[in-house]
Design an enzyme around this catalytic site. Sequence first.
Site, PDB file in Angstrom:
ATOM      1  NE  ARG A 176     -41.864  29.455  45.251  1.00 31.34           N
ATOM      2  CZ  ARG A 176     -42.522  28.407  45.508  1.00 31.34           C
ATOM      3  NH1 ARG A 176     -42.175  26.991  45.456  1.00 31.34           N
ATOM      4  NH2 ARG A 176     -42.158  27.871  47.263  1.00 31.34           N
ATOM      5  CB  SER A 190     -42.601  34.974  49.152  1.00 30.57           C
ATOM      6  OG  SER A 190     -42.990  34.269  50.100  1.00 30.57           O
ATOM      7  CD  GLU A 244     -41.776  33.016  44.963  1.00 32.60           C
ATOM      8  OE1 GLU A 244     -43.229  32.953  44.625  1.00 32.60           O
ATOM      9  OE2 GLU A 244     -41.550  32.943  45.945  1.00 32.60           O
TER      10      GLU A 244
END
Length: 778
Positions: free
Chosen positions: A606, A678, A774
């Site tokens: 990520r 998420s 995130e």
Amino acid sequence: MKFVRAIARVITGLVFLLAGFLKLADPVGNGLVVSEYLKIIGLTDMRTFALIMGLILSVIEALIGISILLGLRMRVATKALLVFMVFFTLLTLYLALANPISDCGCFGEAFKLTHWETFIKNIALLVASLIIYYQRGKFIPVAPPAWEWGTVVLYTMLLGGTGIYAINHLPLVDFTPFHTGTDLNEELARIRDPRRAEFITELIYEKEGKREKFSIDEIPDSTWTFIDSKTVPASVDRFPSLTDFAVSDSYGNYVTDSLLSLERVFITVIPYIDRLSASHYTTLKLIHNKIGDSSTPHIVLCGASGEIADSIKRAVGVDCDVYYTDFKTLIALNRSNGGVVYMAGGVIGAKWSMMDFTKLATSSGGISDIENADAELLSAERRIKETLIAEISILFILMLIVVMRFIFRFAYKHNMLQESAPQIEGTLIGKELIMKKVKDLKCSVVWRESLKARNTLGLDVYTDWYAAPAAEEELIELFSVEELKNMERLVIGSGSNILFKGDFGGIVIHPDMVEISVEGDNEDAVLLRAGAGVEWDYLVNYTVDRGWGGLENLSLIPGCVGASPVQNIGAYGAEAADSIMSVRYFDTVKLQMVEIDGADCKFGYRDSIFKRELKGRTIITSVLFKLMKYPVINGNYADLSDSLSKIENPGIADIREIVCRIRESKLPDPKIIGNAGSFFKNPVISSEKASVLKDKYPSLKIFPVSDGLSKVPAAWLIDQCGFKGMRRGNVGVHENQALVLLAFDGAKGKELLDLADEIRTAVKERFDIDIEPEVNIV
């Protein structure tokens, strides 16, 4: 609505400015009113505190009025305005019902309103304040933050200086019953016999051969020439609200009439005899001696007992007469403790503070000039001076508002504020000027655009400016506008990975390039370029339909293509980095297009170079993917392998179908319930620590990522802490997937952040593992 907003702004601004200024013109009187309010809550003998508090509140009140009129710090000013009005509306309702004090003091001594009149006035202002508050996003700032704050400081100093001057001297204009020009004999005669005719002094002025009569309170300008004065009967309503004037000597004998019959007299007024210091007594003796050199009597008027006054008189060595009256009369007669009043035949001719009269007494001919002057003319001149000072002061403040607004607009128009001009707490300067510069651009630039439909959390926020360039040429042209180039910006796709804490004070750019084209083709692979504005799942479906593999595991991930390399999106054992060959972007520093190889993008979990070294300076316009014509199925992820085992010869279409089915069963549809997918990253910890956790919690799944490191499912950690399915007000955690935070109708960004912090704290305390968001928090 624009007209209503403007009317509400002008009315509230002027009322607040006038009310604050009138109280600053007489801060001592305002302090007395504050003292009465404090007594309601049981705080007595708080004179100094009340004076300071009254001064501060008056400065704030006038400052709010100025800010509303000028447009300074409107977000702060509108909130302060609303807080003021809510508080004082409730307070005046209490005053109207309970009547604990006689005067609310809204406009100082200048205007007297009943409690119910004040309450009705406040209701009207509260309505106007609500209009301004809910329309606060529509106001255009006049300057950059530093300039606006600097102007606020300037006005604060100006207003504070006005109040401090009036404390050290006398009110700028005297609205008390004992103002200059008041004939106490006539006032007392009216009180004692209401049927008796009252008298006032009329001044006769001439201009261009025409003569007119004026009162002391209505003096003409300097183009008129004074001719004569005379005393005439007047109606009762022209007189101030004097209720009594009773003076006694140390034996309790009333000496009011004899005092008012004196041809001339200087009266030193001491409301607070306990506050006089040794230096004050020295000054008092000096004043007495200077007056003693003339033929005019000098008396001291105070409220202390005869014993105290006589002892002080002996200690100081002053042999003048000391008379006594009540505190209300003393403080109305002269606001300065130790100030001097000159009275001639019962008419108040002039007033000074102790400081100012000392200067007069020690100057050449000072006292004799007063004695030799005509009493009526002297009082008229003093009243004119007071009125002019007050009028000039308020006019100066209003003119300064107009001038400052002109200066700001002129400076901005000529790029004098360019360096620090971009944004101001969610609003931008020079809206009209910017709109003129962008109207001919190929790309539409919109002012005050709602982002509610442009973030999957559905947060109701606004951006000052919004642009959606559909081609690289439009993006480059957009940055030719200096103001847009320098302001804070945010690049978004579908807003699926963004949490807005509030309105965005800058420009939001949505790259709307939606072309998909093949740039290379051979036996094994195809090179496919997709525009940044293409919906990600549309691209995945596009490639799977053509049998090109590489993106199928990333099915149904929300967002646009432009975000895929930034986040290095991933799911079910695959990442965008596996297929990205290169990324094309606009460099906002070099102002040119750049293409960077995928190998140089520093992709991580990520993570990418776009979140680190190039953060804030890139706007991705397209991504080049390498897709395989004979793809190898990636089905090692647990949930996938179980389903694939039931399919003979599974292909990428099967992968996509399974992934979509799994995600739809676990993740809510943002169109129904706001979410960003998420919310947290899966934490990467040492394999040793992961092994210890696995031994303690056998149900925990561990995913090795490199030598000595393993990835732990954040959803499992959150679930173990009991957050799955939980709701806090307008936000919550999804019942099927603990990684997903939900935003219900009316949710605010702060609510989500508070819940996220609560979750992170709980995971840290239980497992000693840090989980990071995130989503991008803006």
